[in-house]
Design an enzyme around this catalytic site. Structure first.
Site, short mmCIF file in Angstrom:
data_model
loop_
_atom_site.label_atom_id
_atom_site.label_comp_id
_atom_site.label_asym_id
_atom_site.label_seq_id
_atom_site.Cartn_x
_atom_site.Cartn_y
_atom_site.Cartn_z
N LYS A 13 1.55 1.14 -8.08
CA LYS A 13 1.18 -0.30 -8.02
C LYS A 13 0.70 -0.81 -9.37
CE LYS A 13 -1.92 -0.25 -4.73
NZ LYS A 13 -1.89 1.17 -4.36
N ARG A 88 -7.14 -5.12 1.07
CA ARG A 88 -6.97 -3.73 1.44
C ARG A 88 -7.38 -3.46 2.89
NH1 ARG A 88 -7.13 -1.06 -3.82
NH2 ARG A 88 -6.85 1.18 -3.67
N ARG A 127 -1.57 12.03 -12.95
CA ARG A 127 -1.76 10.70 -13.57
C ARG A 127 -2.85 10.73 -14.64
NH1 ARG A 127 -2.42 5.53 -9.86
NH2 ARG A 127 -4.26 6.54 -8.98
N ARG A 161 -8.70 9.75 -13.74
CA ARG A 161 -9.65 8.96 -12.96
C ARG A 161 -10.50 9.87 -12.09
NH1 ARG A 161 -6.57 4.00 -10.11
NH2 ARG A 161 -7.91 4.69 -8.41
N ARG A 172 -8.51 8.88 0.28
CA ARG A 172 -7.92 7.58 -0.04
C ARG A 172 -6.66 7.34 0.80
NH1 ARG A 172 -7.22 8.11 -6.19
NH2 ARG A 172 -6.23 6.07 -6.10
P1 AMP Z 1 -7.29 1.25 -7.15
O1 AMP Z 1 -7.45 1.21 -8.62
O2 AMP Z 1 -6.62 0.04 -6.60
O3 AMP Z 1 -6.66 2.53 -6.66
O4 AMP Z 1 -8.77 1.23 -6.53
C1 AMP Z 1 -9.69 2.27 -6.79
C2 AMP Z 1 -10.85 2.22 -5.80
O5 AMP Z 1 -11.54 0.98 -5.94
C3 AMP Z 1 -10.45 2.29 -4.34
O6 AMP Z 1 -10.24 3.61 -3.88
C4 AMP Z 1 -11.68 1.64 -3.68
O7 AMP Z 1 -12.78 2.52 -3.66
C5 AMP Z 1 -12.01 0.53 -4.68
N1 AMP Z 1 -11.27 -0.72 -4.33
C6 AMP Z 1 -10.27 -1.31 -5.06
N2 AMP Z 1 -9.83 -2.43 -4.44
C7 AMP Z 1 -10.55 -2.54 -3.29
C8 AMP Z 1 -10.56 -3.46 -2.22
N3 AMP Z 1 -9.71 -4.50 -2.17
N4 AMP Z 1 -11.45 -3.25 -1.21
C9 AMP Z 1 -12.32 -2.24 -1.24
N5 AMP Z 1 -12.35 -1.31 -2.21
C10 AMP Z 1 -11.49 -1.45 -3.23
#
Ligand code: AMP
Length: 215
Positions: A13, A88, A127, A161, A172
């Site tokens: 993404k 989400r 990654r 990360r 996740r």
């Molecule tokens: P990402 O970079 O999109 O994979 O997001 C990393 C982490 O940030 C996720 O595993 C959640 O802990 C938090 N996070 C990101 N976007 C959201 C969201 N819309 N709602 C809740 N937690 C989020």
């Protein structure tokens, strides 16, 4: 254009969102990136989000929705955006609908990136992200940097990360299935979803996505 990108962790993404946003001339809004920026700046919001992210859980809606709304209300987002990682869950999707309704706007498209689960685990384990720019993403095997640990684009340091460790990745994925997948049906009932395969070279996936969005 107002686009929501969905897909499991590791679907690409972030990579695709950066490329698509550039191509379409709209800002790429990633709630994960906004949280990571808050964490590295040591803000109160970052401090509150960090423990949830480390565990692979969703950050509570009362923190996330306000942060996403603030970003969407910035001037550069007035004529559109590409949302990556938001909404989400159903509550966030409903909050976004309300926001759009209040502004007299509507979503144009929801792009669903599909990738098999065993591929997801391989992608995340390898990654590596650039400390300078979250759009600079590498994979130790699939898209390795020329020099290990160094970003090809800007020379920044590459890192793994915190939430890309195997245990957290499993959590996740669970959260994705239970919380996020239901929003795909929610948007399907509004006729907004296009599903594309996220397998193959990055540029091929981008082309598939652009065809789906413009078609
Ligand atoms: P990402 O970079 O999109 O994979 O997001 C990393 C982490 O940030 C996720 O595993 C959640 O802990 C938090 N996070 C990101 N976007 C959201 C969201 N819309 N709602 C809740 N937690 C989020």
């Amino acid at each position: 254009m107002r686009i929501v990108l969905v897909g499991p962790p590791g679907a690409g993404k972030g990579t695709q969102a950066a490329l698509l946003a550039k191509n379409l001339g709209i800002p790429h809004i990633s709630t994960g990136d906004l949280f990571r920026a808050n964490i590295s700046q040591g803000t109160e919001l970052g401090r509150r989000a960090q423990e949830y992210m480390r565990a692979g859980d969703l950050v509570p809606d009362e923190i996330t929705i306000g942060m996403a709304k603030d970003r969407m209300e910035q001037p550069d987002a007035a004529s559109g955006w590409l949302l990556d990682g938001f909404p989400r869950n159903l509550a966030q999707a409903e909050a976004l609908d309300e926001l759009l309704r209040d502004a007299g706007q509507a979503l144009d498209s929801v792009l669903d990136l599909e990738v098999p689960e065993d591929e997801v685990v391989k992608r995340i384990a390898g990654r590596r992200m650039c400390r300078n720019d979250s759009a600079h993403i590498f994979h130790v095997e699939y898209t390795p940097p020329k020099e290990p640990g160094v970003c090809d684009t800007c020379g920044g340091e590459l890192y793994q990360r915190d939430d890309d460790r195997e245990e957290t990745v499993r959590r996740r994925l669970e959260v994705y299935h239970s919380e996020t997948e239901p929003i795909i049906d929610y948007y399907k009932s509004q006729g907004l979803v296009t599903t594309i395969s996220a397998l193959g070279p990055v540029a091929d996936v981008t082309q598939r996505a652009l065809t789906a969005l413009k078609g």
